[in-house]
Design an enzyme around this catalytic site. Structure first.
Site, PDB file in Angstrom:
ATOM      1  N   VAL A   1      -3.923  -2.547   4.478  1.00  0.00           N
ATOM      2  CA  VAL A   1      -4.616  -2.696   5.756  1.00  0.00           C
ATOM      3  C   VAL A   1      -5.113  -4.120   5.887  1.00  0.00           C
ATOM      4  O   VAL A   1      -5.903  -4.586   5.083  1.00  0.00           O
ATOM      5  CB  VAL A   1      -5.806  -1.715   5.857  1.00  0.00           C
ATOM      6  CG1 VAL A   1      -6.477  -1.844   7.207  1.00  0.00           C
ATOM      7  CG2 VAL A   1      -5.341  -0.291   5.625  1.00  0.00           C
ATOM      8  N   SER A   2      -4.632  -4.840   6.885  1.00  0.00           N
ATOM      9  CA  SER A   2      -5.068  -6.220   7.120  1.00  0.00           C
ATOM     10  C   SER A   2      -5.825  -6.303   8.425  1.00  0.00           C
ATOM     11  O   SER A   2      -5.976  -5.317   9.144  1.00  0.00           O
ATOM     12  CB  SER A   2      -3.849  -7.152   7.148  1.00  0.00           C
ATOM     13  OG  SER A   2      -3.046  -6.835   8.254  1.00  0.00           O
TER      14      SER A   2
END
Length: 578
Positions: A26-27
């Site tokens: 998850v960025s």
């Protein structure tokens, strides 16, 4: 066009059950659309069930980590378990979930090829179990290699050109010198130069690196880092032409392996800077180094190197002075195995410590069999009623015959740990009759309780960041995560864990799991004792070291006996001998 369901299975042995590692990163970009996170997970789970025909998968998630490199805890844990032969496939949403760095991805893929693991990117339809998927990834690897080689050539050409013009290409400023970046010139530091001259006189007189290091330490001289002198540190100064005013560049090829280029490729500029030694003194020391070399095939001016893997390097400590033990290769046995020797650096440098040297045969046999006893105790814990019965199981075997007992706090701690997490067959933490807790010191019990509280807080924080309807900003998540990580680091240090990497700390639950996910489980299964010599002939040292580093933080040795083992979750077992 729908794909053939059996294609991904074709490239693995039919008798081996498919097990998939699902990786999700998850960025910031993907955090904007919060619904995409559960959607990706659900989609990849569905892919496993309907395309790969398996529900045997494990999900690894990294929250709030960039794709610029692979320094991510869940990714590293996944790769460790992949190397342990736990998975046949890695499945991702897109390739950039693994890494946005092409070279990192290329390196990972090459490793997966060697391990026989299939890589699948669902979004780009890259499946290395198919011919087209394999071909596409090979194209990526070709361009990655081209990029790396072209960049390397450009940098090398520029650096050689600078060196030929007398320009310094940077690096650590040699001991005895100062560097003025404004004028790009070197000058002599008299405080350090005096030590260099003392070193020169000692070595020319006694012809021994070890003696020279001890003599410098005896007179109270320190290196620039403020530590004692070692034979390798003496060698660097005694062998370097820099101290005779000569700038030498491009002697070595690359940074890994340090092979030497032919002399016509070297850049050598005499009278480049003020000299501390005369040219005659430098040549005299170089001649002595060549004469005293332990390996006549070892090139002059190159440190003695070894390809040995020291299984306990970095985690073995002196039980007397607490220094980290140094590793060196021992004699080769008739089977071809060369055990490592671990010795206290203060004994070699200055004789300030008299701790004896220990080798892999003694240390490895103790540690491996103690871990084996811990695993066997976990399997039969339903039959163990008291800490005394647990101690009997942990000290089973001739290796532990001269141990009187295990320190009470450490023993009781492990008893309580098994009470919470142990199961005869698996890690299904269902409710079952709880055994009475064993007593531990109030301070230790308080630290354990706080450790568990912070671990629960970390889990809740990650769930809140990923799945809560009330969005948490990435900045708030990182701040809170760092705060919890700092508290966990402090607790672990108080528990005796020496590692400074907070991502390497294990929770109690994860410690139990990691200890049982032994890469060489087949070697330990249903065995009551392991002969270390036999083990290293069937399992590579790299595999053994990887496992040991996964669960052990440090091992303390006193007079060739293991006196303490500290595990990555902070569990410490001290051994009291008869």
């Amino acid at each position: 066009m729908p794909r053939r369901r059996t294609s991904a299975k074709d490239c693995v042995p039919q008798q081996k059950e498919i097990k998939v590692a699902i990786y999700i990163r998850v960025s910031t970009t993907h955090q904007i659309d919060r619904d995409s996170i559960p959607m990706q997970k659900k989609d990849l789970m569905t892919y496993c069930e309907f395309i790969l025909n398996t529900d045997n998968y494990v999900i690894f998630e990294d929250a709030g980590y960039s794709g610029k490199n692979t320094v991510r805890p869940a990714y590293q844990k996944m790769m460790d378990r992949v190397r342990n032969d736990e998975f046949t496939h890695i499945l991702v949403w897109k390739i950039d979930r693994i890494s946005r760095n092409l070279l990192d991805f290329a390196s990972m893929y090459q490793e997966l090829k060697k391990l026989g693991v299939v890589f699948i990117s669902k979004n780009e339809q890259f499946d290395t179990g198919t011919a087209i998927g394999e071909a596409m990834l090979k194209i990526i690897l070709v361009f990655a290699e081209l990029e790396r080689n072209m960049t390397s050539e450009r940098v090398t050409a520029t650096m050689i050109s600078r060196a030929s013009n007398g320009q310094w290409n940077g690096g650590r400023i040699p001991f005895g010198y100062s560097y003025d970046s404004n004028t790009s010139t070197f000058s002599v530091r008299e405080d350090e130069a005096a030590i260099c001259r003392k070193l020169r006189d000692l070595y020319l007189e006694n012809k021994s690196l070890v003696y020279t290091a001890r003599a410098l330490n005896a007179e109270g001289f320190k290196t620039r880092a403020g530590v004692d002198w070692t034979p390798p540190a003496v060698w660097i100064i005694a062998s370097s032409p820099f101290y005779a005013g000569i700038y030498r560049y491009n002697r070595y090829k690359g940074t890994v392996g340090r092979t030497i280029n032919s002399e016509n490729e070297w850049v050598v500029i005499p009278d480049h800077h003020p000299a501390i030694f005369s040219l005659a003194e430098h040549e005299a020391m170089k001649s002595l180094l060549k004469t005293n070399s332990r390996n006549i095939e070892n090139p002059v001016g190159r440190l003695h190197t070894t390809s040995n893997v020291h299984i306990f390097q970095g985690i073995a400590y002196c039980g007397k002075c607490k220094s980290r033990l140094t590793s060196s290769p021992g004699r080769k046995s008739s089977t071809g195995f060369r055990a490592s020797n671990y010795s206290c650096p203060l004994r070699r440098k200055s004789k300030k410590c008299n701790n004896k040297t220990i080798n892999d045969i003694v240390l490895g046999e103790f540690v491996i069999n103690y871990i084996l006893n811990m695993l066997n105790a976990k399997k039969m814990f339903s039959k163990i009623k008291t800490p005394d019965e647990l101690q009997k199981q942990l000290l089973c075997g001739s290796t532990f015959s001269d141990i009187d007992h295990i320190d009470t706090d450490g023993l009781n701690e492990y008893y309580n740990l098994l009470s919470r997490y142990s199961s005869d067959n698996s890690f299904i933490f269902a409710k079952r009759p709880q055994k009475k807790k064993a007593a531990v010191s109030k301070e230790l019990a308080s630290l354990r309780k706080e450790k568990e509280r912070q671990e629960r807080a970390m889990t809740r924080l990650q769930d809140l960041y990923l799945y809560s309807e009330n969005a948490m900003s990435e900045k708030d998540f990182i701040i809170r995560k760092e705060d919890i990580s700092y508290r966990l680091k402090e607790i672990n240090h108080k528990l005796g864990v020496l590692s400074d990497d907070s991502d390497s700390f294990l929770s109690d639950e994860e410690f139990i799991k990691q200890a049982s996910h032994f890469l060489i489980q087949s070697e330990l299964k249903n065995k009551k004792y392991i002969y270390f010599k036999n083990l290293v002939n069937t399992v590579s040292p790299e595999i053994l070291k990887s496992y040991i580093d996964t669960i052990l933080d440090s091992v303390y040795i006193t007079d060739s006996k293991v006196t303490s083992i500290v595990f990555k979750n902070g569990l410490t077992h001290n051994f009291i001998y008869k």
